[in-house]
Each structure stands twice: as structure tokens, then as C-alpha cells.
Design a protein around this motif. Structure first.
Motif, PDB file in Angstrom:
ATOM      1  N   LEU A 111      34.016  27.410  48.485  1.00  0.00           N
ATOM      2  CA  LEU A 111      32.741  27.559  48.238  1.00  0.00           C
ATOM      3  C   LEU A 111      32.353  27.904  46.979  1.00  0.00           C
ATOM      4  O   LEU A 111      30.960  28.437  46.796  1.00  0.00           O
ATOM      5  N   ALA A 112      32.933  28.926  46.049  1.00  0.00           N
ATOM      6  CA  ALA A 112      32.602  30.147  45.663  1.00  0.00           C
ATOM      7  C   ALA A 112      32.219  29.237  44.675  1.00  0.00           C
ATOM      8  O   ALA A 112      31.398  30.173  43.534  1.00  0.00           O
ATOM      9  N   SER A 113      31.605  28.266  44.159  1.00  0.00           N
ATOM     10  CA  SER A 113      31.963  27.624  42.225  1.00  0.00           C
ATOM     11  C   SER A 113      31.071  27.140  43.074  1.00  0.00           C
ATOM     12  O   SER A 113      29.806  26.340  42.130  1.00  0.00           O
ATOM     13  N   LEU A 114      29.563  27.317  44.117  1.00  0.00           N
ATOM     14  CA  LEU A 114      28.661  26.572  44.521  1.00  0.00           C
ATOM     15  C   LEU A 114      28.050  27.777  44.916  1.00  0.00           C
ATOM     16  O   LEU A 114      27.623  28.221  43.884  1.00  0.00           O
ATOM     17  N   ASN A 115      27.980  28.336  46.194  1.00  0.00           N
ATOM     18  CA  ASN A 115      27.271  29.308  46.426  1.00  0.00           C
ATOM     19  C   ASN A 115      27.828  30.262  46.984  1.00  0.00           C
ATOM     20  O   ASN A 115      26.995  31.613  47.671  1.00  0.00           O
ATOM     21  N   GLY A 116      29.149  30.234  47.562  1.00  0.00           N
ATOM     22  CA  GLY A 116      30.052  31.377  47.754  1.00  0.00           C
ATOM     23  C   GLY A 116      29.113  31.181  49.987  1.00  0.00           C
ATOM     24  O   GLY A 116      29.355  29.511  50.449  1.00  0.00           O
ATOM     25  N   VAL A 117      29.656  32.078  50.161  1.00  0.00           N
ATOM     26  CA  VAL A 117      28.784  31.551  52.185  1.00  0.00           C
ATOM     27  C   VAL A 117      27.108  31.974  51.821  1.00  0.00           C
ATOM     28  O   VAL A 117      26.641  31.058  52.911  1.00  0.00           O
ATOM     29  N   ARG A 118      26.416  31.568  51.041  1.00  0.00           N
ATOM     30  CA  ARG A 118      24.997  31.290  50.998  1.00  0.00           C
ATOM     31  C   ARG A 118      25.202  29.748  50.451  1.00  0.00           C
ATOM     32  O   ARG A 118      24.041  29.482  49.941  1.00  0.00           O
ATOM     33  N   THR A 119      25.785  28.782  50.529  1.00  0.00           N
ATOM     34  CA  THR A 119      25.792  27.736  50.159  1.00  0.00           C
ATOM     35  C   THR A 119      24.976  26.845  51.007  1.00  0.00           C
ATOM     36  O   THR A 119      25.211  27.088  52.135  1.00  0.00           O
ATOM     37  N   ASN A 120      24.028  26.309  49.554  1.00  0.00           N
ATOM     38  CA  ASN A 120      22.710  25.675  51.111  1.00  0.00           C
ATOM     39  C   ASN A 120      23.222  24.389  50.946  1.00  0.00           C
ATOM     40  O   ASN A 120      24.527  23.235  50.183  1.00  0.00           O
ATOM     41  N   ARG A 129      21.101  21.859  48.972  1.00  0.00           N
ATOM     42  CA  ARG A 129      20.613  22.115  47.710  1.00  0.00           C
ATOM     43  C   ARG A 129      22.025  22.185  47.250  1.00  0.00           C
ATOM     44  O   ARG A 129      22.191  21.321  46.177  1.00  0.00           O
ATOM     45  N   ASN A 130      22.790  22.945  46.709  1.00  0.00           N
ATOM     46  CA  ASN A 130      23.975  23.475  46.818  1.00  0.00           C
ATOM     47  C   ASN A 130      24.670  22.074  46.321  1.00  0.00           C
ATOM     48  O   ASN A 130      25.145  21.621  45.220  1.00  0.00           O
ATOM     49  N   LEU A 131      25.202  21.737  47.812  1.00  0.00           N
ATOM     50  CA  LEU A 131      25.911  20.590  47.698  1.00  0.00           C
ATOM     51  C   LEU A 131      25.860  19.356  47.604  1.00  0.00           C
ATOM     52  O   LEU A 131      25.957  18.478  46.701  1.00  0.00           O
ATOM     53  N   GLU A 132      23.867  19.216  47.016  1.00  0.00           N
ATOM     54  CA  GLU A 132      23.375  17.740  46.498  1.00  0.00           C
ATOM     55  C   GLU A 132      23.988  17.440  44.915  1.00  0.00           C
ATOM     56  O   GLU A 132      23.632  16.690  44.523  1.00  0.00           O
ATOM     57  N   ILE A 133      23.182  19.138  44.645  1.00  0.00           N
ATOM     58  CA  ILE A 133      23.965  19.059  43.840  1.00  0.00           C
ATOM     59  C   ILE A 133      25.141  18.320  42.963  1.00  0.00           C
ATOM     60  O   ILE A 133      26.225  18.052  41.635  1.00  0.00           O
ATOM     61  N   LEU A 134      25.940  19.059  43.699  1.00  0.00           N
ATOM     62  CA  LEU A 134      27.396  18.445  42.994  1.00  0.00           C
ATOM     63  C   LEU A 134      27.841  17.056  43.567  1.00  0.00           C
ATOM     64  O   LEU A 134      28.313  16.837  42.587  1.00  0.00           O
ATOM     65  N   LEU A 135      27.438  16.681  44.611  1.00  0.00           N
ATOM     66  CA  LEU A 135      27.240  15.489  44.650  1.00  0.00           C
ATOM     67  C   LEU A 135      26.832  14.496  43.634  1.00  0.00           C
ATOM     68  O   LEU A 135      27.898  13.319  43.799  1.00  0.00           O
ATOM     69  N   THR A 136      26.051  14.549  43.454  1.00  0.00           N
ATOM     70  CA  THR A 136      24.985  14.225  42.268  1.00  0.00           C
ATOM     71  C   THR A 136      26.304  14.818  41.001  1.00  0.00           C
ATOM     72  O   THR A 136      26.219  13.356  39.916  1.00  0.00           O
ATOM     73  N   GLU A 137      26.707  15.775  40.505  1.00  0.00           N
ATOM     74  CA  GLU A 137      27.654  15.744  39.879  1.00  0.00           C
ATOM     75  C   GLU A 137      28.675  14.816  39.776  1.00  0.00           C
ATOM     76  O   GLU A 137      29.181  14.432  38.707  1.00  0.00           O
ATOM     77  N   ASP A 174      16.242  32.261  50.202  1.00  0.00           N
ATOM     78  CA  ASP A 174      17.224  32.763  49.558  1.00  0.00           C
ATOM     79  C   ASP A 174      18.463  31.713  49.156  1.00  0.00           C
ATOM     80  O   ASP A 174      19.261  31.378  50.055  1.00  0.00           O
ATOM     81  N   GLY A 175      18.725  31.329  47.986  1.00  0.00           N
ATOM     82  CA  GLY A 175      19.669  31.117  47.502  1.00  0.00           C
ATOM     83  C   GLY A 175      19.822  29.883  47.392  1.00  0.00           C
ATOM     84  O   GLY A 175      20.551  28.763  46.580  1.00  0.00           O
ATOM     85  N   LYS A 176      17.970  29.368  47.141  1.00  0.00           N
ATOM     86  CA  LYS A 176      17.616  27.758  46.887  1.00  0.00           C
ATOM     87  C   LYS A 176      17.510  27.773  45.419  1.00  0.00           C
ATOM     88  O   LYS A 176      18.438  26.632  45.283  1.00  0.00           O
ATOM     89  N   ASP A 177      17.891  28.524  44.451  1.00  0.00           N
ATOM     90  CA  ASP A 177      17.658  28.509  43.051  1.00  0.00           C
ATOM     91  C   ASP A 177      19.464  28.530  42.750  1.00  0.00           C
ATOM     92  O   ASP A 177      19.276  28.391  41.326  1.00  0.00           O
ATOM     93  N   GLU A 178      19.823  29.415  43.149  1.00  0.00           N
ATOM     94  CA  GLU A 178      20.899  30.263  42.862  1.00  0.00           C
ATOM     95  C   GLU A 178      21.957  28.905  42.958  1.00  0.00           C
ATOM     96  O   GLU A 178      22.138  27.712  43.612  1.00  0.00           O
ATOM     97  N   GLY A 179      22.668  28.499  42.140  1.00  0.00           N
ATOM     98  CA  GLY A 179      23.737  27.702  41.802  1.00  0.00           C
ATOM     99  C   GLY A 179      23.044  26.404  41.364  1.00  0.00           C
ATOM    100  O   GLY A 179      23.751  25.737  40.969  1.00  0.00           O
ATOM    101  N   ARG A 180      22.095  26.000  40.880  1.00  0.00           N
ATOM    102  CA  ARG A 180      21.451  25.275  40.469  1.00  0.00           C
ATOM    103  C   ARG A 180      21.766  25.090  39.081  1.00  0.00           C
ATOM    104  O   ARG A 180      21.805  23.674  38.811  1.00  0.00           O
ATOM    105  N   GLY A 181      21.926  25.923  38.656  1.00  0.00           N
ATOM    106  CA  GLY A 181      22.046  25.661  37.189  1.00  0.00           C
ATOM    107  C   GLY A 181      23.895  26.129  36.697  1.00  0.00           C
ATOM    108  O   GLY A 181      24.321  25.423  35.440  1.00  0.00           O
TER     109      GLY A 181
END
Length: 258
Positions: A187-196, A198-206, A227-234
């Protein structure tokens, strides 16, 4: 013998009588069109499309909240469209949970099943200390419930691939039309242990599992932790690789399959 004549031209794009004569004679090319009107027309068209599609990603609840601001007939069109989409998803939504996978079932449950729907396989850790695998195990059921038209499966990595490196877990494999469309290692390329979620939905969209305008993407957004909500969004999601970063557990030079 005729000798070529050099015709003096100060500025071939200038609007002068001399240049008009030269253009008629084919000595200098026609003046290119002014791009400004074209640009302005494109901007106006883009703004109009944005206005026309302003309700495209609204949920039914959000549409109801706009009753005082939008034309009722216009709103009703989108209500009917959204209801039709929900009906279509209900027909396709035959999964809704994370199913355990056995290696012997891979051909039928993954490869063949991917002809009809997106299949997401999680190769998880067999060791209790792998935090990222625990995080993913908590998030996948939420994804499966929210997107029942996708098939989510989980299998301990060593049972799927003997001697699969523990440092590469969890790994996500995305199958479509019998092929692996994407693999994400850890999960390092998403948000590591803070992956939520939203991060996975961005991945599914990509990857293409979810359309960017899917109204379900907005559902439950307000429930995500700050915490982490916006991280990894971009962030771009790395394809393959070990995706080392937050929560990485291996030397940079190690091969994924060693």
C-alpha cells in the motif's frame, strides 16, 4: 534566363495593401487565422458543458436538496437517470462481499469471471504482524459492499504463489477480460498504513474499474477521517514494483520475486 526577384516583405502577417497583393500572387502565404476567437469559442463551449452537466455526479439525496435552486423538470430528468443507474447496478451487483479464494479455483473464479466483471484479488500476508494487510482486510469489505458489481477475492499470498515474498504483501491484482490490467504491490504507493477508502477508490478509478463520474464515489465521503483524507489524492499509483515508501519492508535493490 529569368532571374528570381527578391520581393521585399517587412512583415508577411501585417494587414497591408502590399501584402494583400503578394498573397493574391501566391508570393507569400495567406495570413493565419486569429486564434483568439477560436479560443474564446472553446472556453464558452466548455463553460456551457460544465453548466449542462452540473448535476451529472449528484446522488438522489443531493438532487432533492436542489429543488429550490433548479428547474423541477430538469431535476426530474436526473432523478430518473439516477434511478435507472441504480436499477442497472442492482442487476449487476451480484457480489457485495470479499470471498475467500483457493488456488485450484483461480481459473474459474478469477480468469473466467473477469469476462463478466472486474475481479480484484488481494494477496494478503500470512503473518499477523503485517499492518498493511490488516488495513486492507478492513477496507476491502467496505469496497465490496459499495461496489457489488465488482468481484473481490482474498487469498494468503503463499497459497497462491509459493515463496511469494512477505515484504510484497499485500498485493492487489486487477483482472479484466481474462488479463491482469494492473498490479499494486503493498500500500506504499497509496498511503501506506494510513490508506483509506478514498485512496482505494482513486486507484479503482485510475485502473478503470469505476467511471470517474460514478455517483457512488461521493457517497460516504464525509465519513472519511480527516487524517489522510486528502493525502495521496493527487499521487499517481505506481504500477507493479514494490511501491516502497510508508510501511515499506524491503531493500530497494531486491527483486519482487526473490
Amino acid at each position: 534566363m529569368d532571374m528570381p526577384v527578391n520581393v521585399p516583405v517587412d512583415d508577411p502577417n501585417a494587414d497591408t495593401e502590399w501584402n494583400d497583393i503578394l498573397r493574391k500572387q501566391g508570393i507569400i502565404p495567406e495570413k493565419p487565422p486569429d486564434p483568439e476567437p477560436i479560443i474564446q469559442e472553446a472556453l464558452i463551449a466548455a463553460k456551457q458543458r460544465e453548466h449542462d452537466n452540473r448535476l451529472e455526479d449528484k446522488t438522489l439525496d443531493e438532487l432533492d436538496e436542489l429543488e429550490d435552486d433548479e428547474d423541477e423538470a430538469f431535476l426530474e430528468q436526473y432523478r430518473q437517470k439516477r434511478l435507472a443507474e441504480l436499477g442497472d447496478l442492482a442487476k449487476k451487483g451480484k457480489f457485495g462481499s470479499v470471498l475467500p479464494l483457493q488456488k485450484a479455483e483461480w481459473e474459474r473464479e478469477v480468469t473466467e469471471a473477469s469476462k463478466e466483471a472486474w475481479v480484484v484479488v488481494a494477496l494478503t500476508s500470512s503473518e499477523g504482524g503485517n499492518v498493511e494487510s490488516r488495513v486492507l482486510s478492513e477496507l476491502l469489505p467496505r469496497l465490496a459492499t459499495k461496489y457489488p458489481d465488482m468481484k473481490f477475492l482474498s487469498i494468503p499470498a503463499p497459497l497462491a504463489i509459493p515463496q511469494y515474498p512477505e515484504r510484497n504483501t499485500p498485493t492487489l491484482l486487477f483482472y479484466h477480460a481474462t488479463n491482469i490490467a494492473r498490479q499494486v504491490v503493498t500500500l506504499a504507493s497509496l498511503n501506506g498504513v494510513r490508506t483509506n477508502l478514498r485512496n482505494l477508490e482513486i486507484l479503482l478509478t485510475e485502473v478503470g474499474c469505476i467511471a470517474e463520474g460514478d455517483f457512488r464515489l461521493k457517497e460516504g465521503r464525509e465519513d472519511e477521517d480527516g487524517d489522510g483524507k486528502d493525502e495521496g489524492r493527487g499521487r499517481g499509483i505506481k504500477q507493479g514494483g514494490t511501491g516502497r515508501g510508508t510501511g515499506a519492508r524491503a531493500d530497494e535493490d531486491d527483486d519482487d520475486w526473490d
